[in-house]
Design a protein around this motif. Structure first.
Motif, PDB file in Angstrom:
ATOM      1  N   HIS A  15      54.029  62.709  11.500  1.00  0.00           N
ATOM      2  CA  HIS A  15      52.737  62.532  11.668  1.00  0.00           C
ATOM      3  C   HIS A  15      52.470  62.490  12.974  1.00  0.00           C
ATOM      4  O   HIS A  15      53.138  62.458  14.055  1.00  0.00           O
TER       5      HIS A  15
ATOM      6  N   GLU B 216      51.941  54.923  14.276  1.00  0.00           N
ATOM      7  CA  GLU B 216      51.919  54.057  13.009  1.00  0.00           C
ATOM      8  C   GLU B 216      50.640  53.859  12.672  1.00  0.00           C
ATOM      9  O   GLU B 216      49.345  54.487  13.164  1.00  0.00           O
ATOM     10  N   GLY B 217      50.372  53.548  11.312  1.00  0.00           N
ATOM     11  CA  GLY B 217      49.210  53.402  10.778  1.00  0.00           C
ATOM     12  C   GLY B 217      48.930  53.386   9.066  1.00  0.00           C
ATOM     13  O   GLY B 217      50.153  53.730   8.488  1.00  0.00           O
ATOM     14  N   ALA B 218      47.712  53.456   8.729  1.00  0.00           N
ATOM     15  CA  ALA B 218      47.535  53.425   7.152  1.00  0.00           C
ATOM     16  C   ALA B 218      47.952  54.923   6.756  1.00  0.00           C
ATOM     17  O   ALA B 218      46.758  55.513   6.555  1.00  0.00           O
ATOM     18  N   TYR B 219      48.886  55.560   6.679  1.00  0.00           N
ATOM     19  CA  TYR B 219      49.159  56.983   6.300  1.00  0.00           C
ATOM     20  C   TYR B 219      50.416  57.111   5.308  1.00  0.00           C
ATOM     21  O   TYR B 219      51.397  57.305   5.578  1.00  0.00           O
ATOM     22  N   THR B 220      50.188  56.644   4.218  1.00  0.00           N
ATOM     23  CA  THR B 220      51.126  56.484   2.799  1.00  0.00           C
ATOM     24  C   THR B 220      51.696  57.603   2.776  1.00  0.00           C
ATOM     25  O   THR B 220      51.296  58.777   2.765  1.00  0.00           O
TER      26      THR B 220
END
Ligand code: PGA
Length: 231
Positions: free
Chosen positions: A57, A61-65
């Motif tokens: 990605h 980091e982060g909200a990337y399921t």
């Protein structure tokens, strides 16, 4: 030195990965990397071989399921990633833009990148091969340029997993075209096997191979590595 990369796709769990590396003895004189599925990365890295992921990605980091970042891969001991494989473009909505973003983030973080391009059969038959390659390669080139860590894989979609390989002439022409757009090493991918590796790798501008099906078997993958080492 040629680069041979084995793309395991969604095959070989951790147990099978350990078994593979217990037997795998690649020759010297060739840069060999294996790209296992995420769950097998730990087992693969433990072998001491050079391991790439199959995707990465652009955010750290982060909200990337369902995604994984370059710093996380580096922490695992991974050396690089495939980006923009045609199966990701076809089934998971990967676009030229996301391929460019993934490539840039991975290279910036210090990973090597194999960015994949290639035309479909309909595109080739409609005379659009160069147009498609130009759009795909320029998206990557505009984002990262001819970065030292970047390799392009030319994988005609009609040759992937089909047993249909580009002829050495078709590979040479496509590789020359890709290099005219972006001056980086270019791998050929699409039904590379021990039987056709030598003649494909002998072509001008074919700097290695991205091998799917034939990389799952230790003997056939080793034979392809030997063909590359002997060039
Ligand atoms: P294949 O796959 O060698 O099984 O055709 C190549 C790839 O998808 O990278």
């Amino acid at each position: 030195m040629k680069l041979i990369a084995g793309n395991w796709k969604m095959y070989n769990g951790p147990g099978e990965t350990r078994e593979f590396f217990e037997k795998f003895e690649p020759p010297s004189g060739v840069d060999v990397v294996v790209c296992p599925p995420f769950g097998s990365i730990g087992a693969a890295v433990a072998s001491g071989r050079t391991i790439f992921a199959q995707n990465v990605h652009w955010a750290a980091e982060g909200a990337y399921t369902g995604e994984v970042s370059a710093p996380m891969l580096l922490e695992l001991g991974v050396a690089g990633a495939i980006v923009g494989h045609s199966e990701r473009r076809q089934y998971f909505g990967e676009t030229d833009e996301t391929v460019a973003r993934r490539s840039l983030a991975a290279l910036d973080a210090g990973l090597r990148v194999i960015a994949c391009v290639g035309e479909s059969l309909e595109e080739r038959e409609a005379g659009q091969m160069e147009l498609v390659l130009r759009l795909q390669v320029e998206a990557i080139g505009e984002s990262v340029g001819a970065h030292d860590g970047l390799v392009i894989a030319y994988e005609p979609v009609w040759a992937i997993g089909t047993g249909r390989t580009a002829t050495p002439d078709q590979a040479r022409e496509a590789h020359a075209f890709v290099k005219s757009l972006l001056d980086v090493p270019v791998l050929y991918g699409g039904s590379v096997k021990p039987e056709n590796a030598e003649e494909l790798l002998a072509e001008d501008g074919v700097d290695g191979a991205l091998v799917g099906g034939a990389s799952l078997d230790v003997e056939s993958f080793t034979a392809i590595c030997r063909a590359a080492a002997s060039q």
